[in-house]
Write a protein that holds these residues in place. Structure first.
Motif, short mmCIF file in Angstrom:
data_model
loop_
_atom_site.label_atom_id
_atom_site.label_comp_id
_atom_site.label_asym_id
_atom_site.label_seq_id
_atom_site.Cartn_x
_atom_site.Cartn_y
_atom_site.Cartn_z
N ARG A 1 -0.24 -11.58 4.03
CA ARG A 1 -1.66 -11.55 4.33
C ARG A 1 -2.22 -10.17 4.62
O ARG A 1 -3.42 -9.93 4.41
N VAL A 2 -1.39 -9.27 5.13
CA VAL A 2 -1.87 -7.92 5.43
C VAL A 2 -0.84 -6.92 4.92
O VAL A 2 0.31 -7.25 4.65
N SER A 3 -1.28 -5.69 4.79
CA SER A 3 -0.40 -4.63 4.29
C SER A 3 0.57 -4.17 5.38
O SER A 3 0.34 -4.38 6.58
N VAL A 4 1.66 -3.55 4.93
CA VAL A 4 2.62 -2.97 5.88
C VAL A 4 1.93 -1.91 6.72
O VAL A 4 2.20 -1.78 7.93
N LEU B 1 7.42 -13.85 12.50
CA LEU B 1 6.12 -13.90 11.85
C LEU B 1 5.97 -12.88 10.72
O LEU B 1 4.97 -12.91 10.01
N MET B 2 6.96 -11.98 10.56
CA MET B 2 6.82 -10.91 9.58
C MET B 2 6.60 -11.42 8.15
O MET B 2 5.71 -10.91 7.45
N PRO B 3 7.37 -12.40 7.64
CA PRO B 3 7.09 -12.87 6.27
C PRO B 3 5.66 -13.39 6.11
O PRO B 3 5.02 -13.16 5.09
N LEU C 1 -7.25 10.65 15.64
CA LEU C 1 -7.16 11.79 14.74
C LEU C 1 -6.36 11.51 13.47
O LEU C 1 -6.67 12.05 12.41
N MET C 2 -5.33 10.67 13.57
CA MET C 2 -4.36 10.57 12.47
C MET C 2 -4.45 9.30 11.65
O MET C 2 -4.03 9.27 10.50
N VAL C 3 -4.94 8.21 12.22
CA VAL C 3 -4.87 6.93 11.52
C VAL C 3 -5.74 6.92 10.26
O VAL C 3 -5.31 6.44 9.20
N ARG C 4 -6.94 7.47 10.33
CA ARG C 4 -7.81 7.44 9.15
C ARG C 4 -7.25 8.24 7.97
O ARG C 4 -7.18 7.72 6.85
N PRO C 5 -6.85 9.52 8.15
CA PRO C 5 -6.27 10.23 7.00
C PRO C 5 -4.99 9.58 6.48
O PRO C 5 -4.71 9.64 5.28
N LEU C 6 -4.23 8.95 7.35
CA LEU C 6 -3.03 8.26 6.89
C LEU C 6 -3.39 7.04 6.06
O LEU C 6 -2.76 6.77 5.03
N ARG C 7 -4.40 6.29 6.48
CA ARG C 7 -4.82 5.12 5.72
C ARG C 7 -5.26 5.48 4.31
O ARG C 7 -5.03 4.74 3.35
N GLU C 8 -5.90 6.64 4.15
CA GLU C 8 -6.39 7.05 2.85
C GLU C 8 -5.26 7.42 1.89
O GLU C 8 -5.45 7.38 0.67
N ARG C 9 -4.10 7.79 2.42
CA ARG C 9 -3.00 8.26 1.58
C ARG C 9 -1.79 7.33 1.55
O ARG C 9 -0.93 7.46 0.68
N ALA C 10 -1.68 6.43 2.51
CA ALA C 10 -0.46 5.64 2.65
C ALA C 10 -0.20 4.77 1.44
O ALA C 10 -1.09 4.07 0.95
N ALA C 11 1.05 4.79 0.95
CA ALA C 11 1.45 3.95 -0.18
C ALA C 11 1.51 2.48 0.22
O ALA C 11 1.38 1.60 -0.64
N THR C 12 1.70 2.19 1.51
CA THR C 12 1.81 0.82 1.97
C THR C 12 0.46 0.22 2.36
O THR C 12 0.41 -0.92 2.86
N ALA C 13 -0.63 0.95 2.17
CA ALA C 13 -1.96 0.45 2.56
C ALA C 13 -2.47 -0.60 1.59
O ALA C 13 -3.39 -1.36 1.90
N ALA C 14 -1.92 -0.65 0.37
CA ALA C 14 -2.37 -1.62 -0.62
C ALA C 14 -1.88 -3.01 -0.27
O ALA C 14 -0.74 -3.17 0.15
#
Length: 413
Positions: free
Chosen positions: A291-294, A284-286, A400-413
């Protein structure tokens, strides 16, 4: 424009040979817990065997990064598989002569193979980004994970089928043959054509200058890691995941055979089912990547892994245990794709081997810790309590960690 077909063929062949190596590793991980538990009947020794299996992988990672940067991935990978093949075959001969020393011999085998696994792993990690364009890294890492998880299906399935005719000890011969095929293929690839990535020439110098160079390389890796907050957040999440997965792996044989009173075939079916779930997820990965970001894939898979650990903790039956084990271990590969793709955005190419080796060292530090916890607490603390504690830790890490990571992650786009 130069013809890319020879380069693509060499890269594809290099990745294809990875399947033999991972098959050998999966057979080894399937056979050793059975050998140890059948010989000792002790969950504590099963946990200790898991500690012995993973501790050398971690302690040798910085050395693996230096060797990969200095000598090149192809050479390091081939040598590692050659030595693992020899170790499996020699241990099989020794176990036939001294079966009463099963724990000591298999522990020595796993320690050596763990050291060599680290060399092969870092050699692969540092080579793939040079073979594949950045835009295709997610697909390449997914392919690698499919190879790993496909071996996770085939390894236990093959091991379970062979147990109909063979003792678990005899599986070491099959594992050694798989490592030998991988090594011979890589050596043939170098003879038939120049490698897809030129291997660096070894650096020469006195013993003192070499030691100083190693220290400088390690400092470079530490600086490259410490200067990237995103990498530190990724490490925190990966440590929690690996602690949960480590507990599941370290106790799987003992819970299946001891607690639930089932046989070797049930353990083989458990491992095969988990591998099948992993492969299904990557089929299902492709579709998911369109549809969603990495990043989203990584965040959701982290939450599901923690849920799987909670199900293991409260499982009233083997069916519920299998479901929890499958979610915990089977979806770990999706999280790994996110980790591997995201961290490559934050590491300089000329420091890749050194920084990745330190990242993986910290990521996997909790795997031997899981084995140590089982070994120290098996006699007085129910294992489900450990799973409940790690589940609570995972929930706190997510918050604690998911929100700050989402704000900075290069793969969030």
């Amino acid at each position: 424009m130069p013809d890319e077909r020879p380069r693509a063929w060499r890269a594809g062949t290099f990745l294809g040979l990875r399947a033999f190596s991972t098959l050998g590793d999966q057979l080894l991980q399937f056979a050793v817990p059975l050998i140890v538990y059948r010989a000792t009947g002790s969950m504590a020794l099963a946990g200790l065997a898991f500690l012995v299996e993973w501790l050398p992988r971690l302690t040798s990672l910085p050395l693996a990064g230096l060797l990969a940067d200095r000598f090149g991935g192809h050479r390091l990978y081939a040598v590692s598989d050659c030595l693992r093949a020899a170790a499996c075959l020699l241990t099989a001969v020794a176990l036939a002569s001294w079966p009463e020393q099963a724990f000591a011999l298999t522990a020595a085998l796993m320690g050596l193979c763990a050291f060599l696994y680290a060399q092969a792993f870092i050699a692969l990690e540092s080579t793939v980004p040079q073979l594949v364009p950045r835009k295709d890294l997610a697909k390449a890492q997914s392919l690698l994970q499919v190879i790993n998880d496909g071996s996770g299906v085939l390894g236990p399935a093959l091991g379970g089928a062979l147990l109909i005719w063979l003792e678990p000890v005899r599986l070491l011969w099959v594992s050694g043959a798989a490592f030998a095929l991988s090594a011979c293929g890589l050596l043939a690839l170098r003879v038939l054509g120049s490698p897809a990535v030129p291997s660096p020439r070894p650096r020469r110098g006195t013993a003192g200058s070499t030691a100083g160079s190693i220290v400088r390389d390690l400092r470079t890796g530490v600086r490259g890691l410490a200067g990237q907050p995103v990498l530190l957040l990724l490490i925190g999440l990966a440590m929690v995941v690996n602690l949960m997965v480590g507990l599941a792996l370290a106790t799987a044989a003992a819970l299946t055979i001891g607690h639930f009173g089932l046989g070797d075939a049930a353990f083989a079916t458990l491992q095969t089912s988990v591998g099948a779930l992993s492969v299904a997820a990557f089929v299902l990965m492709p579709w998911l990547l369109k549809r969603v970001s990495v990043y989203r894939i990584g965040a959701v898979s982290f939450a599901i892994i923690i849920l799987g650990g909670a199900l293991i903790a409260v499982a009233p039956s083997y069916a519920v245990y299998v479901l929890g084990y499958g979610l915990c271990v089977g979806l770990c590969g999706l999280f790994n794709v996110f980790i591997r793709v995201e961290r490559l955005h934050w590491i300089s190419p000329d420091e890749r081997g050194r920084v990745i080796s330190l990242v993986v060292l910290l990521n996997q530090l909790t795997l031997p810790l899981a084995g140590l916890l089982v070994a120290l607490t098996a006699a007085w603390l129910p294992v489900h309590v450990l799973f409940l504690a790690v589940t609570a830790l995972g929930g706190a890490a997510y918050a604690l960690m998911v929100r700050p990571l989402r704000e900075r992650a290069a793969t969030a786009a």
